[in-house]
Motif scaffolding. Structure first.
Motif, PDB file in Angstrom:
ATOM      1  N   MET A  84      78.401  13.064 -41.304  1.00 42.54           N
ATOM      2  CA  MET A  84      77.195  12.336 -41.734  1.00 42.54           C
ATOM      3  C   MET A  84      77.583  10.928 -42.216  1.00 42.54           C
ATOM      4  SD  MET A  84      75.695  11.350 -44.863  1.00 42.54           S
ATOM      5  CE  MET A  84      76.494  12.352 -46.096  1.00 42.54           C
ATOM      6  N   GLN A  85      78.626  10.878 -43.067  1.00 39.50           N
ATOM      7  CA  GLN A  85      79.037   9.587 -43.632  1.00 39.50           C
ATOM      8  C   GLN A  85      79.697   8.715 -42.558  1.00 39.50           C
ATOM      9  OE1 GLN A  85      78.080   8.770 -46.625  1.00 39.50           O
ATOM     10  NE2 GLN A  85      78.925   6.744 -46.375  1.00 39.50           N
ATOM     11  N   PHE A  86      80.488   9.336 -41.691  1.00 42.01           N
ATOM     12  CA  PHE A  86      81.152   8.636 -40.587  1.00 42.01           C
ATOM     13  C   PHE A  86      80.099   7.929 -39.714  1.00 42.01           C
ATOM     14  CE2 PHE A  86      82.814   8.732 -36.214  1.00 42.01           C
ATOM     15  CZ  PHE A  86      84.052   8.107 -36.376  1.00 42.01           C
ATOM     16  N   ASP A  87      79.035   8.664 -39.357  1.00 43.34           N
ATOM     17  CA  ASP A  87      77.982   8.094 -38.499  1.00 43.34           C
ATOM     18  C   ASP A  87      77.254   6.950 -39.211  1.00 43.34           C
ATOM     19  OD1 ASP A  87      78.626   9.872 -36.552  1.00 43.34           O
ATOM     20  OD2 ASP A  87      76.980  11.265 -36.958  1.00 43.34           O
ATOM     21  N   LYS A  88      77.038   7.136 -40.502  1.00 48.56           N
ATOM     22  CA  LYS A  88      76.315   6.126 -41.278  1.00 48.56           C
ATOM     23  C   LYS A  88      77.102   4.793 -41.304  1.00 48.56           C
ATOM     24  CE  LYS A  88      74.775   5.667 -46.029  1.00 48.56           C
ATOM     25  NZ  LYS A  88      74.520   6.309 -47.303  1.00 48.56           N
ATOM     26  N   ILE A  89      78.418   4.901 -41.478  1.00 50.38           N
ATOM     27  CA  ILE A  89      79.254   3.682 -41.532  1.00 50.38           C
ATOM     28  C   ILE A  89      79.328   3.028 -40.147  1.00 50.38           C
ATOM     29  CG2 ILE A  89      81.551   2.770 -42.067  1.00 50.38           C
ATOM     30  CD1 ILE A  89      81.846   5.298 -43.941  1.00 50.38           C
ATOM     31  N   PRO A  95      79.337  15.931 -56.107  1.00 56.39           N
ATOM     32  CA  PRO A  95      79.401  15.376 -54.745  1.00 56.39           C
ATOM     33  C   PRO A  95      80.758  15.643 -54.083  1.00 56.39           C
ATOM     34  CG  PRO A  95      79.907  13.668 -56.285  1.00 56.39           C
ATOM     35  CD  PRO A  95      79.779  14.924 -57.093  1.00 56.39           C
ATOM     36  N   TRP A  96      80.944  15.101 -52.885  1.00 58.50           N
ATOM     37  CA  TRP A  96      82.127  15.396 -52.074  1.00 58.50           C
ATOM     38  C   TRP A  96      83.190  14.302 -52.128  1.00 58.50           C
ATOM     39  CZ3 TRP A  96      81.942  11.189 -48.986  1.00 58.50           C
ATOM     40  CH2 TRP A  96      80.698  10.688 -48.623  1.00 58.50           C
ATOM     41  N   ASN A  97      82.906  13.182 -52.801  1.00 56.83           N
ATOM     42  CA  ASN A  97      83.869  12.071 -52.726  1.00 56.83           C
ATOM     43  C   ASN A  97      85.067  12.243 -53.659  1.00 56.83           C
ATOM     44  OD1 ASN A  97      82.099  11.690 -54.856  1.00 56.83           O
ATOM     45  ND2 ASN A  97      82.050   9.473 -54.667  1.00 56.83           N
ATOM     46  N   GLU A 131      72.764  -2.468 -47.992  1.00 55.37           N
ATOM     47  CA  GLU A 131      72.881  -1.009 -48.088  1.00 55.37           C
ATOM     48  C   GLU A 131      74.277  -0.620 -48.555  1.00 55.37           C
ATOM     49  OE1 GLU A 131      71.615   0.975 -44.457  1.00 55.37           O
ATOM     50  OE2 GLU A 131      70.015  -0.509 -44.180  1.00 55.37           O
ATOM     51  N   GLU A 132      74.334   0.470 -49.337  1.00 59.55           N
ATOM     52  CA  GLU A 132      75.643   0.953 -49.788  1.00 59.55           C
ATOM     53  C   GLU A 132      76.384   1.556 -48.593  1.00 59.55           C
ATOM     54  OE1 GLU A 132      75.646   4.579 -52.067  1.00 59.55           O
ATOM     55  OE2 GLU A 132      77.428   3.972 -53.165  1.00 59.55           O
ATOM     56  N   GLN A 133      77.519   0.940 -48.182  1.00 58.35           N
ATOM     57  CA  GLN A 133      78.222   1.437 -46.986  1.00 58.35           C
ATOM     58  C   GLN A 133      79.042   2.682 -47.288  1.00 58.35           C
ATOM     59  OE1 GLN A 133      79.121  -0.934 -49.000  1.00 58.35           O
ATOM     60  NE2 GLN A 133      80.855  -2.133 -48.316  1.00 58.35           N
TER      61      GLN A 133
HETATM   62  P1  NDP Z   1      73.596  13.967 -51.836  1.00 59.01           P
HETATM   63  O1  NDP Z   1      73.034  13.185 -52.961  1.00 59.01           O
HETATM   64  O2  NDP Z   1      72.636  14.671 -50.940  1.00 59.01           O
HETATM   65  O3  NDP Z   1      74.636  15.066 -52.394  1.00 59.01           O
HETATM   66  C1  NDP Z   1      75.081  15.147 -53.750  1.00 59.01           C
HETATM   67  C2  NDP Z   1      74.990  16.584 -54.242  1.00 59.01           C
HETATM   68  O4  NDP Z   1      73.598  16.960 -54.330  1.00 59.01           O
HETATM   69  C3  NDP Z   1      75.642  17.605 -53.312  1.00 59.01           C
HETATM   70  O5  NDP Z   1      76.216  18.641 -54.071  1.00 59.01           O
HETATM   71  C4  NDP Z   1      74.444  18.124 -52.533  1.00 59.01           C
HETATM   72  O6  NDP Z   1      74.684  19.373 -51.958  1.00 59.01           O
HETATM   73  C5  NDP Z   1      73.415  18.208 -53.643  1.00 59.01           C
HETATM   74  N1  NDP Z   1      72.027  18.290 -53.202  1.00 59.01           N
HETATM   75  C6  NDP Z   1      71.478  17.952 -52.000  1.00 59.01           C
HETATM   76  N2  NDP Z   1      70.132  18.129 -52.023  1.00 59.01           N
HETATM   77  C7  NDP Z   1      69.820  18.589 -53.259  1.00 59.01           C
HETATM   78  C8  NDP Z   1      68.603  18.929 -53.920  1.00 59.01           C
HETATM   79  N3  NDP Z   1      67.417  18.847 -53.307  1.00 59.01           N
HETATM   80  N4  NDP Z   1      68.649  19.331 -55.205  1.00 59.01           N
HETATM   81  C9  NDP Z   1      69.830  19.398 -55.864  1.00 59.01           C
HETATM   82  N5  NDP Z   1      71.014  19.101 -55.293  1.00 59.01           N
HETATM   83  C10 NDP Z   1      71.021  18.691 -54.014  1.00 59.01           C
HETATM   84  O7  NDP Z   1      74.528  12.984 -51.026  1.00 59.01           O
HETATM   85  P2  NDP Z   1      74.993  13.046 -49.502  1.00 59.01           P
HETATM   86  O8  NDP Z   1      76.139  13.974 -49.404  1.00 59.01           O
HETATM   87  O9  NDP Z   1      73.817  13.301 -48.596  1.00 59.01           O
HETATM   88  O10 NDP Z   1      75.477  11.527 -49.293  1.00 59.01           O
HETATM   89  C11 NDP Z   1      74.521  10.521 -49.002  1.00 59.01           C
HETATM   90  C12 NDP Z   1      74.889   9.239 -49.670  1.00 59.01           C
HETATM   91  O11 NDP Z   1      74.927   9.406 -51.076  1.00 59.01           O
HETATM   92  C13 NDP Z   1      76.252   8.684 -49.320  1.00 59.01           C
HETATM   93  O12 NDP Z   1      76.202   7.986 -48.119  1.00 59.01           O
HETATM   94  C14 NDP Z   1      76.528   7.802 -50.492  1.00 59.01           C
HETATM   95  O13 NDP Z   1      75.892   6.563 -50.285  1.00 59.01           O
HETATM   96  C15 NDP Z   1      75.852   8.518 -51.648  1.00 59.01           C
HETATM   97  N6  NDP Z   1      76.788   9.312 -52.473  1.00 59.01           N
HETATM   98  C16 NDP Z   1      77.073   8.866 -53.711  1.00 59.01           C
HETATM   99  C17 NDP Z   1      77.971   9.526 -54.497  1.00 59.01           C
HETATM  100  C18 NDP Z   1      78.317   9.023 -55.853  1.00 59.01           C
HETATM  101  O14 NDP Z   1      79.464   9.186 -56.277  1.00 59.01           O
HETATM  102  N7  NDP Z   1      77.371   8.488 -56.589  1.00 59.01           N
HETATM  103  C19 NDP Z   1      78.660  10.733 -54.037  1.00 59.01           C
HETATM  104  C20 NDP Z   1      78.235  11.179 -52.733  1.00 59.01           C
HETATM  105  C21 NDP Z   1      77.329  10.461 -51.991  1.00 59.01           C
HETATM  106  P3  NDP Z   1      75.173  19.433 -50.439  1.00 59.01           P
HETATM  107  O15 NDP Z   1      76.321  18.487 -50.281  1.00 59.01           O
HETATM  108  O16 NDP Z   1      75.606  20.833 -50.315  1.00 59.01           O
HETATM  109  O17 NDP Z   1      73.980  19.040 -49.626  1.00 59.01           O
END
Ligand code: NDP
Length: 468
Positions: A321-326, A143-145, A371-373
């Protein structure tokens, strides 16, 4: 830190993605979408490399991974700058330098641990020995965090146990991840660790590929469920870390002076964009005013701004995306008449900044609580009895972490025993450790990372049974 080597011009087929600095909205580069043909070729190379890697003596793999840790340490400064530029967390405080030190530690520990063979049964007629064998090719979806640290959590144990890894970073944090992979691959043999880039579709194709034996995923519950579906194609083993909506319960009468900094950082680490941040704070009604005031006072002294400026310890939200959600959750709280107990100073900037916000007069059933903010907005909820606080804390589909705060450890342990979570911390929150298994209950996912259990999770058990 100019990087154009991964930038590809847009074509009609290439729906590449622009990576931005979330503090300034400066374009860092265009992320290439790896094609299906390229992913197939990557997997073929990984299969060949994995055979050679797993055939090496275990001691060699350990030694190589310890050299990876050294390379990460030597490049920690430049990688931290990359994290700050692309992910947004500041260099200072528990920010990108801290993330790099975690990368080093979470490489050293799995490199040093052993999973020895085990005689699981023996009598005069037979002996059964359990071995842990590599699975093959692991798909790591990061993920991106905490883009570098979480990638390390997925990559290093997998490599340690003899697997090859193909990493798909989040499209939002691709360039910093590629920089780290360059450093790691300056030490590793060829093709043992490879990267594919692009949007979710790339992850989707990778995870469903018949040659993938294990998927390590960290992200949302919704995407976690898609990964489960993908694994129905290839029977890949899964480790799913799908985040949480962690509750913290302050037991009555806590001496806040000892704990306020830990409560603040438990909630606002990485601007709250952390799976195991404290996201709902339950406080006894007699202590409510005192806690809200102490947290507001503490928050008012924490500088937020562009993380490249070392005076700042809080930064922007990572992406729009996250900015808008919060913002949507804040607007919903306004609409339902919540109390805004504290709103911090918003930096004068184009970036995705949301100030630290403390919200009161809300309860379970309100969106900001349910909801998880995943942001710097903390609901503080009053309770009358401990039983009520426990029931409300457990009233969630998530169960990653939780915390109990008390000067009486015995009482805190009793409450901790009743909370439905993979980890319950006492007088701390999110205090993970590379030796200690970490994973979720309920829809926060399944499987654990870290420690010996984390190493076992990237293996298949194999028994050799000998008749005597
Ligand atoms: P995602 O779950 O969509 O992203 C996590 C990873 O999964 C990214 O690398 C993403 O790629 C990838 N991904 C997306 N779709 C698929 C798929 N169909 N199959 C396999 N991999 C995939 O999270 P978001 O970035 O959409 O964030 C949404 C919410 O998730 C946040 O608001 C937060 O609540 C939660 N979150 C939780 C995290 C944690 O540490 N547990 C970390 C990040 C988010 P890509 O980014 O390129 O789409």
């Amino acid at each position: 830190m100019e990087n154009t080597s991964f930038v590809k011009e847009s074509t009609t087929e290439d729906t590449g993605f622009l990576s931005l600095n979330p503090s300034t909205l400066e374009v860092i580069g265009k992320v290439n979408n790896t094609s299906k043909e390229e992913i197939n070729a990557t997997i073929n190379k990984a299969k060949i490399a994995q055979k050679l890697w797993s055939a090496r003596p275990d001691s060699e793999r350990k030694e190589i991974l310890l050299k990876v840790a050294e390379a990460l340490q030597q490049n920690a400064q430049q990688l931290a700058e990359w994290i700050t530029r692309e992910q947004g967390k500041p260099l200072s405080g528990p920010g990108s330098n801290f993330e790099m030190q975690a990368c080093v530690g979470w490489t050293q520990v799995p490199a040093s641990l052993d999973v020895p063979e085990e005689i699981v049964f023996e009598d005069e007629t037979r002996k059964d020995v359990l071995y842990r064998k590599p699975i093959g090719v692991v798909a790591a979806i990061a993920p991106w965090n905490w883009p570098l640290m979480i990638a390390i959590w997925q990559i290093i144990p997998s490599l340690r146990m003899g697997n090859a890894v193909i990493l798909k970073p989040s499209e939002y944090t691709t360039f910093s991840t590629l920089e780290m992979i360059k450093v790691i691959n300056s030490v590793l043999p060829e093709d043992v660790l490879q990267v594919v880039t692009g949007r979710g579709e790339v992850g989707s194709y990778l995870t469903a590929h018949p040659e993938i034996g294990k998927i390590m995923f960290t992200g949302s519950i919704a995407t976690g469920k898609k990964v489960i579906e993908a694994s129905s194609k290839n029977m890949a083993r899964l480790t799913l870390e799908c985040g949480g909506n962690d509750a913290g319960i302050i037991l009555p009468g806590l001496d806040l002076t000892k704990h306020i900094d830990n409560i603040f950082w438990g909630a606002f680490l990485n601007m709250g964009q952390t799976c195991a941040c404290l996201k709902r704070l339950y406080v006894h009604e007699d202590d409510y005013e005192k806690v809200a005031k102490a947290l507001a006072d503490y928050s008012s002294h924490i500088p937020m701004g562009d993380g490249a400026n070392e005076a700042n310890v809080l930064g922007p939200i990572q992406n729009k995306m996250q900015f808008d959600k919060i913002q949507d959750l804040i607007a919903d709280s306004e609409n339902i008449g919540a109390d805004f107990l504290f709103t911090g100073q918003k930096p004068d900037s184009e970036g995705y900044f949301i100030p630290v916000t403390l919200i009161g007069n809300v309860d379970n059933g309100n969106r900001i609580v349910d909801e998880e903010q995943f942001g710097p907005v903390l609901p503080i909820i009053k309770y009358k009895t401990i039983e009520e606080a426990i029931a409300k804390a457990n009233d969630s589909e998530n169960g990653l972490g939780a915390s109990v705060w008390s000067d009486n450890i015995k009482e805190a342990e009793e409450v901790a025993g009743q909370l439905e979570a993979g980890t319950v911390w006492i007088n701390q929150h999110g205090a993970i450790n590379p030796f200690v298994p970490f994973g979720g209950a309920k829809q926060s996912g399944y499987g654990v990372e870290f420690g010996i259990e984390g190493l076992k999770a990237v293996t298949v058990p194999k028994v050799i049974s000998i008749k005597k």
